[in-house]
Write a protein that holds these residues in place. Structure first.
Motif, mmCIF file in Angstrom:
data_model
loop_
_atom_site.group_PDB
_atom_site.id
_atom_site.type_symbol
_atom_site.label_atom_id
_atom_site.label_comp_id
_atom_site.label_asym_id
_atom_site.label_seq_id
_atom_site.Cartn_x
_atom_site.Cartn_y
_atom_site.Cartn_z
ATOM 1 N N SER A 78 0.835 -1.160 0.125
ATOM 2 C CA SER A 78 -0.087 0.035 -0.215
ATOM 3 C C SER A 78 0.939 1.162 -0.208
ATOM 4 O O SER A 78 0.292 2.497 -0.200
ATOM 5 N N TYR A 79 1.889 1.208 -0.016
ATOM 6 C CA TYR A 79 3.050 2.439 -0.189
ATOM 7 C C TYR A 79 2.766 3.272 0.840
ATOM 8 O O TYR A 79 2.236 4.395 0.616
ATOM 9 N N ASN A 80 2.808 3.061 2.175
ATOM 10 C CA ASN A 80 2.742 4.136 3.096
ATOM 11 C C ASN A 80 3.599 5.274 3.106
ATOM 12 O O ASN A 80 4.587 5.061 3.003
ATOM 13 N N ILE A 81 2.801 6.562 3.201
ATOM 14 C CA ILE A 81 3.906 7.588 3.298
ATOM 15 C C ILE A 81 3.257 8.559 4.480
ATOM 16 O O ILE A 81 2.260 8.448 4.565
ATOM 17 N N VAL A 82 4.337 9.143 5.071
ATOM 18 C CA VAL A 82 3.946 10.045 6.436
ATOM 19 C C VAL A 82 4.069 11.449 5.881
ATOM 20 O O VAL A 82 5.177 11.798 5.328
ATOM 21 N N ILE A 83 3.040 12.231 6.068
ATOM 22 C CA ILE A 83 3.013 13.695 5.797
ATOM 23 C C ILE A 83 3.017 14.360 7.148
ATOM 24 O O ILE A 83 2.016 14.051 7.768
ATOM 25 N N SER A 84 3.695 15.259 7.154
ATOM 26 C CA SER A 84 3.762 15.913 8.833
ATOM 27 C C SER A 84 3.209 17.419 8.550
ATOM 28 O O SER A 84 3.534 18.211 7.679
ATOM 29 N N GLY A 85 2.417 17.787 9.417
ATOM 30 C CA GLY A 85 1.968 19.127 9.466
ATOM 31 C C GLY A 85 0.611 18.987 9.850
ATOM 32 O O GLY A 85 -0.077 18.115 9.964
ATOM 33 N N GLN A 86 0.140 20.591 10.355
ATOM 34 C CA GLN A 86 -1.108 20.693 10.909
ATOM 35 C C GLN A 86 -2.463 20.981 9.976
ATOM 36 O O GLN A 86 -3.732 20.881 10.377
ATOM 37 N N ASP A 87 -2.036 21.824 9.016
ATOM 38 C CA ASP A 87 -3.053 22.678 8.375
ATOM 39 C C ASP A 87 -4.052 21.742 7.600
ATOM 40 O O ASP A 87 -3.662 20.541 7.142
ATOM 41 N N MET A 88 -5.418 21.803 7.583
ATOM 42 C CA MET A 88 -6.552 21.085 7.009
ATOM 43 C C MET A 88 -6.007 20.899 5.695
ATOM 44 O O MET A 88 -6.737 19.896 5.167
ATOM 45 N N VAL A 89 -5.553 21.728 4.883
ATOM 46 C CA VAL A 89 -5.438 21.479 3.614
ATOM 47 C C VAL A 89 -4.357 20.329 3.414
ATOM 48 O O VAL A 89 -4.481 19.540 2.300
ATOM 49 N N LEU A 90 -3.652 19.768 4.311
ATOM 50 C CA LEU A 90 -2.989 18.596 4.017
ATOM 51 C C LEU A 90 -3.830 17.295 4.124
ATOM 52 O O LEU A 90 -3.559 16.284 3.516
ATOM 53 N N ASP A 91 -4.973 17.575 4.837
ATOM 54 C CA ASP A 91 -6.032 16.356 4.620
ATOM 55 C C ASP A 91 -6.490 16.246 3.376
ATOM 56 O O ASP A 91 -6.719 15.287 2.791
ATOM 57 N N ILE A 92 -6.681 17.453 2.701
ATOM 58 C CA ILE A 92 -7.264 17.531 1.180
ATOM 59 C C ILE A 92 -6.130 16.892 0.399
ATOM 60 O O ILE A 92 -6.499 16.123 -0.578
ATOM 61 N N LEU A 93 -4.913 17.257 0.615
ATOM 62 C CA LEU A 93 -3.736 16.509 -0.121
ATOM 63 C C LEU A 93 -3.841 14.987 0.228
ATOM 64 O O LEU A 93 -3.597 14.278 -0.955
ATOM 65 N N GLY A 94 -3.992 14.741 1.313
ATOM 66 C CA GLY A 94 -3.740 13.294 1.660
ATOM 67 C C GLY A 94 -5.034 12.465 0.967
ATOM 68 O O GLY A 94 -4.741 11.420 0.287
ATOM 69 N N LYS A 95 -6.171 13.134 0.676
ATOM 70 C CA LYS A 95 -7.328 12.277 0.019
ATOM 71 C C LYS A 95 -7.014 12.240 -1.399
ATOM 72 O O LYS A 95 -7.243 11.442 -2.068
ATOM 73 N N HIS A 96 -6.407 13.448 -1.981
ATOM 74 C CA HIS A 96 -6.144 13.370 -3.582
ATOM 75 C C HIS A 96 -4.868 12.142 -3.781
ATOM 76 O O HIS A 96 -4.958 11.839 -4.859
ATOM 77 N N ILE A 97 -4.094 12.121 -2.776
ATOM 78 C CA ILE A 97 -3.043 11.153 -2.776
ATOM 79 C C ILE A 97 -3.479 10.052 -2.874
ATOM 80 O O ILE A 97 -3.272 8.889 -3.949
ATOM 81 N N GLU A 98 -4.289 9.509 -2.038
ATOM 82 C CA GLU A 98 -5.021 8.153 -1.931
ATOM 83 C C GLU A 98 -5.829 7.946 -3.154
ATOM 84 O O GLU A 98 -5.934 6.669 -3.596
ATOM 85 N N LYS A 99 -6.544 8.907 -3.656
ATOM 86 C CA LYS A 99 -7.409 8.787 -4.942
ATOM 87 C C LYS A 99 -6.675 8.580 -6.134
ATOM 88 O O LYS A 99 -6.959 7.788 -7.121
ATOM 89 N N ASN A 100 -5.676 8.989 -6.147
ATOM 90 C CA ASN A 100 -4.837 9.275 -7.623
ATOM 91 C C ASN A 100 -3.635 8.429 -7.742
ATOM 92 O O ASN A 100 -2.840 8.647 -8.619
ATOM 93 N N SER A 101 -3.149 7.755 -6.590
ATOM 94 C CA SER A 101 -1.932 6.925 -6.627
ATOM 95 C C SER A 101 -1.816 5.792 -5.772
ATOM 96 O O SER A 101 -2.981 5.446 -5.074
ATOM 97 N N PRO A 102 -0.987 4.935 -5.858
ATOM 98 C CA PRO A 102 -0.843 3.840 -5.144
ATOM 99 C C PRO A 102 -0.478 4.075 -3.409
ATOM 100 O O PRO A 102 -0.552 3.212 -2.563
#
Length: 311
Positions: A78-102
């Motif tokens: 599942s290719y785990n990656i760790v994103i560090s930071g607090q801004d809610m935009v990082l949650d949006i980024l994470g959603k797009h990563i999960e949807k458009n990549s492995p």
């Protein structure tokens, strides 16, 4: 559904007497399975027991247990990656990563400076930064150049946003500049060491020649923007430093003092080549930028731009 005990990362950190960064590294490597409930990662008690037993001496046979090997393979695939930071935009980024990549994004809420040091130690894949350098007036790059010594990396803009003071409704104490923090009738609430907001405050105090020991409340810390804003709202403090978004959510006033550039840094190596390509595509996509813009209070005019890159 059977009711099985599970733990948060923080709870496991306390149980095993290890840092949360160590646990994030184990999760990233696929050695400790996790599942998510909303934004929170949790670990099954059963999986924790399996991991502990696998680390005991003379337990090599247990390491070959089919169910353990299966869990590890699934996690690695599942290719785990760790994103560090607090801004809610990082949650949006994470959603797009999960949807458009492995890739399967996992979140850490560690501050900018500590996250950058952890990246140097190989623990994080994507680090978000908003660290002001008072000598150059620049964000992020002066710190990256000093910490990621010997590593090639790419620095991409995520967004820009206003930073400044959280104050009570109506700003009754008329706080308008960094020098106002030196007033004897002012009590502040601070952020934790290593956070971007703490660095901004400390650099501004240094620039204006204000000793931190003269600031009432300087030693009182909170670990995120919303907690600082809430402390001002409740009267625990008169002022705190943070971003505009949290002030609006909590319902207090905000005094903008600086526009900060909020960037993402990723180390460049053969393993991260595809990840960098994925992040570039997402940041420059109309869908991602529209979603971020709809939140308000964010400037996306530079989103996706390469700020700096080494080879």
């Amino acid at each position: 559904m059977s009711k099985e005990l599970s733990y948060t990362i923080e709870e496991v950190s306390q149980l095993l007497k290890v840092s949360k960064l160590t646990l994030y590294d184990l999760v990233k490597k696929g050695e400790l399975p996790v599942f998510r409930v909303g934004r929170q990662m949790r670990i099954d008690a059963k999986d924790l027991d399996i991991y502990i037993n696998s680390q005991k001496t003379n337990q090599s046979k247990k390491l070959q247990a089919p169910e353990l090997e299966l869990k590890r393979n699934i996690t690695k695939d599942s290719y785990n990656i760790v994103i560090s930071g607090q801004d809610m935009v990082l949650d949006i980024l994470g959603k797009h990563i999960e949807k458009n990549s492995p890739y399967k994004p996992l979140r850490s809420y560690t501050g900018s400076l500590n996250s950058l040091i952890s990246m140097y130690n190989g623990e994080y894949d994507i680090v978000s930064l908003h660290m002001f350098d008072g000598d150059t007036g620049e964000y992020n790059l002066p710190y990256i150049k000093k910490i990621l010594v010997g590593y090639p990396y790419i620095l991409l803009n995520l967004l820009s946003r206003k930073a400044g003071f959280y104050v009570k409704k109506g700003n009754p104490l008329n706080l308008a500049s960094w020098t106002d923090l030196n007033r004897k009738d002012i009590k502040i609430i601070n952020r934790e060491k290593g956070s971007g907001a703490r660095i901004l405050l400390d650099e501004q105090l240094r620039i204006h020649g204000i000793p931190s020991r003269d600031i009432k409340g300087y030693e009182n810390e909170e670990s995120n923007h919303f907690s600082v804003a809430s402390a001002v709202s409740s009267g625990k403090a008169d002022v705190g430093v943070g971003i505009e978004k949290a002030a609006k959510i909590v319902g207090i006033d905000f005094v903008p003092l600086i526009t900060e550039r909020y960037d993402l840094v990723i180390l460049k190596n053969p393993e991260s080549e595809h990840l960098i390509s994925v992040i570039k595509d997402i940041l420059s996509s109309h869908r991602f930028q529209t979603e971020v813009h709809s939140l308000g209070d964010y400037d996306i005019s530079q989103t996706g731009n390469i700020i700096y890159e080494t080879y």
